[in-house]
Motif scaffolding. Structure first.
Motif, PDB file in Angstrom:
ATOM      1  N   LEU A  98       0.827  -1.216   0.000  1.00 48.26           N
ATOM      2  CA  LEU A  98       0.000   0.000   0.000  1.00 48.26           C
ATOM      3  C   LEU A  98       0.859   1.262   0.000  1.00 48.26           C
ATOM      4  N   TYR A  99       1.902   1.283   0.827  1.00 48.24           N
ATOM      5  CA  TYR A  99       2.789   2.448   0.874  1.00 48.24           C
ATOM      6  C   TYR A  99       3.491   2.653  -0.466  1.00 48.24           C
ATOM      7  N   SER A 100       3.877   1.567  -1.115  1.00 49.25           N
ATOM      8  CA  SER A 100       4.532   1.671  -2.427  1.00 49.25           C
ATOM      9  C   SER A 100       3.583   2.243  -3.466  1.00 49.25           C
ATOM     10  N   ILE A 101       2.337   1.790  -3.443  1.00 48.98           N
ATOM     11  CA  ILE A 101       1.345   2.298  -4.402  1.00 48.98           C
ATOM     12  C   ILE A 101       1.084   3.782  -4.156  1.00 48.98           C
ATOM     13  N   VAL A 102       0.935   4.171  -2.900  1.00 50.14           N
ATOM     14  CA  VAL A 102       0.697   5.583  -2.573  1.00 50.14           C
ATOM     15  C   VAL A 102       1.899   6.438  -2.986  1.00 50.14           C
ATOM     16  N   GLY A 127       3.035  14.337  -8.979  1.00 53.40           N
ATOM     17  CA  GLY A 127       3.995  15.439  -9.010  1.00 53.40           C
ATOM     18  C   GLY A 127       4.551  15.675 -10.397  1.00 53.40           C
ATOM     19  N   ILE A 128       4.882  14.592 -11.086  1.00 58.69           N
ATOM     20  CA  ILE A 128       5.388  14.711 -12.456  1.00 58.69           C
ATOM     21  C   ILE A 128       4.324  15.324 -13.358  1.00 58.69           C
ATOM     22  N   TYR A 129       3.081  14.875 -13.217  1.00 52.91           N
ATOM     23  CA  TYR A 129       1.988  15.419 -14.034  1.00 52.91           C
ATOM     24  C   TYR A 129       1.801  16.913 -13.754  1.00 52.91           C
ATOM     25  N   THR A 130       1.855  17.302 -12.475  1.00 52.12           N
ATOM     26  CA  THR A 130       1.670  18.709 -12.108  1.00 52.12           C
ATOM     27  C   THR A 130       2.767  19.579 -12.705  1.00 52.12           C
ATOM     28  N   VAL A 131       4.001  19.129 -12.616  1.00 51.95           N
ATOM     29  CA  VAL A 131       5.120  19.900 -13.176  1.00 51.95           C
ATOM     30  C   VAL A 131       4.993  19.995 -14.687  1.00 51.95           C
ATOM     31  N   ASN A 132       4.626  18.900 -15.333  1.00 54.17           N
ATOM     32  CA  ASN A 132       4.464  18.897 -16.788  1.00 54.17           C
ATOM     33  C   ASN A 132       3.339  19.845 -17.208  1.00 54.17           C
ATOM     34  N   TYR A 133       2.224  19.823 -16.490  1.00 51.88           N
ATOM     35  CA  TYR A 133       1.092  20.690 -16.799  1.00 51.88           C
ATOM     36  C   TYR A 133       1.461  22.160 -16.604  1.00 51.88           C
ATOM     37  N   ALA A 134       2.176  22.445 -15.527  1.00 55.19           N
ATOM     38  CA  ALA A 134       2.602  23.834 -15.266  1.00 55.19           C
ATOM     39  C   ALA A 134       3.558  24.311 -16.352  1.00 55.19           C
ATOM     40  N   SER A 135       4.434  23.436 -16.802  1.00 56.53           N
ATOM     41  CA  SER A 135       5.387  23.805 -17.855  1.00 56.53           C
ATOM     42  C   SER A 135       4.665  24.093 -19.163  1.00 56.53           C
ATOM     43  N   CYS A 146       1.900   6.784  -6.789  1.00 57.84           N
ATOM     44  CA  CYS A 146       0.859   7.730  -7.218  1.00 57.84           C
ATOM     45  C   CYS A 146       1.262   9.165  -6.910  1.00 57.84           C
ATOM     46  N   THR A 147       1.883   9.396  -5.766  1.00 62.16           N
ATOM     47  CA  THR A 147       2.332  10.739  -5.401  1.00 62.16           C
ATOM     48  C   THR A 147       3.405  11.235  -6.365  1.00 62.16           C
ATOM     49  N   ILE A 148       4.347  10.376  -6.698  1.00 64.06           N
ATOM     50  CA  ILE A 148       5.411  10.750  -7.638  1.00 64.06           C
ATOM     51  C   ILE A 148       4.820  11.039  -9.013  1.00 64.06           C
ATOM     52  N   LEU A 149       3.928  10.177  -9.489  1.00 60.86           N
ATOM     53  CA  LEU A 149       3.307  10.403 -10.798  1.00 60.86           C
ATOM     54  C   LEU A 149       2.468  11.682 -10.795  1.00 60.86           C
TER      55      LEU A 149
END
Length: 122
Positions: free
Chosen positions: A39-43, A51-59, A46-49
């Motif tokens: 469960l911790y690995s999945i969370v 974050g990557i999506y947020t940075v990509n969208y902001a860029s 998901c948190t890392i993905l």
């Protein structure tokens, strides 16, 4: 008596029985169970993905905003140029100027009134 004593001692003496040594395996329970680790690995993934999506969208949003500003500045410059050209057209289409050029080129003006072509089209 010594033989008797030795016999008694031998009868009463039983050799030590070798006892089997039992190995006890202690199962140490971990601090975090396997399910919790999953469960911790999945969370975490998901948190890392996220974050990557947020940075990509902001860029991408930033690049679109920069492009929009560039286009707006070009539009502003073009509007300014259009206003300058409109003023120049008004200056060049003055009736006095037209009659002056007509007289310089030897044209005869029959009517004293020179009308602008723009006004007639409307």
């Amino acid at each position: 008596m010594s033989a008797n004593h030795a016999r008694k001692w031998q009868e009463s003496y039983t050799p030590p029985v070798r006892k089997k040594q039992v190995t006890v395996r202690v199962h140490r329970q971990g601090w975090i169970t396997k399910g919790e680790k999953l469960l911790y690995s999945i969370v975490a993934a998901c948190t890392i993905l996220g974050g990557i999506y947020t940075v990509n969208y902001a860029s991408s949003t930033d690049s679109v905003n920069r492009e929009l500003q560039s286009v707006e500045s070009k539009v502003k410059q073009q509007k300014s140029e259009n206003n300058d050209l409109t003023y120049e057209v008004k200056e060049l289409s003055r009736p006095e100027r037209i009659t002056k050029i007509a007289k310089e080129n030897g044209l005869k003006i029959q009517d004293a009134k020179v009308k602008q072509a723009e006004l007639l089209d409307k």
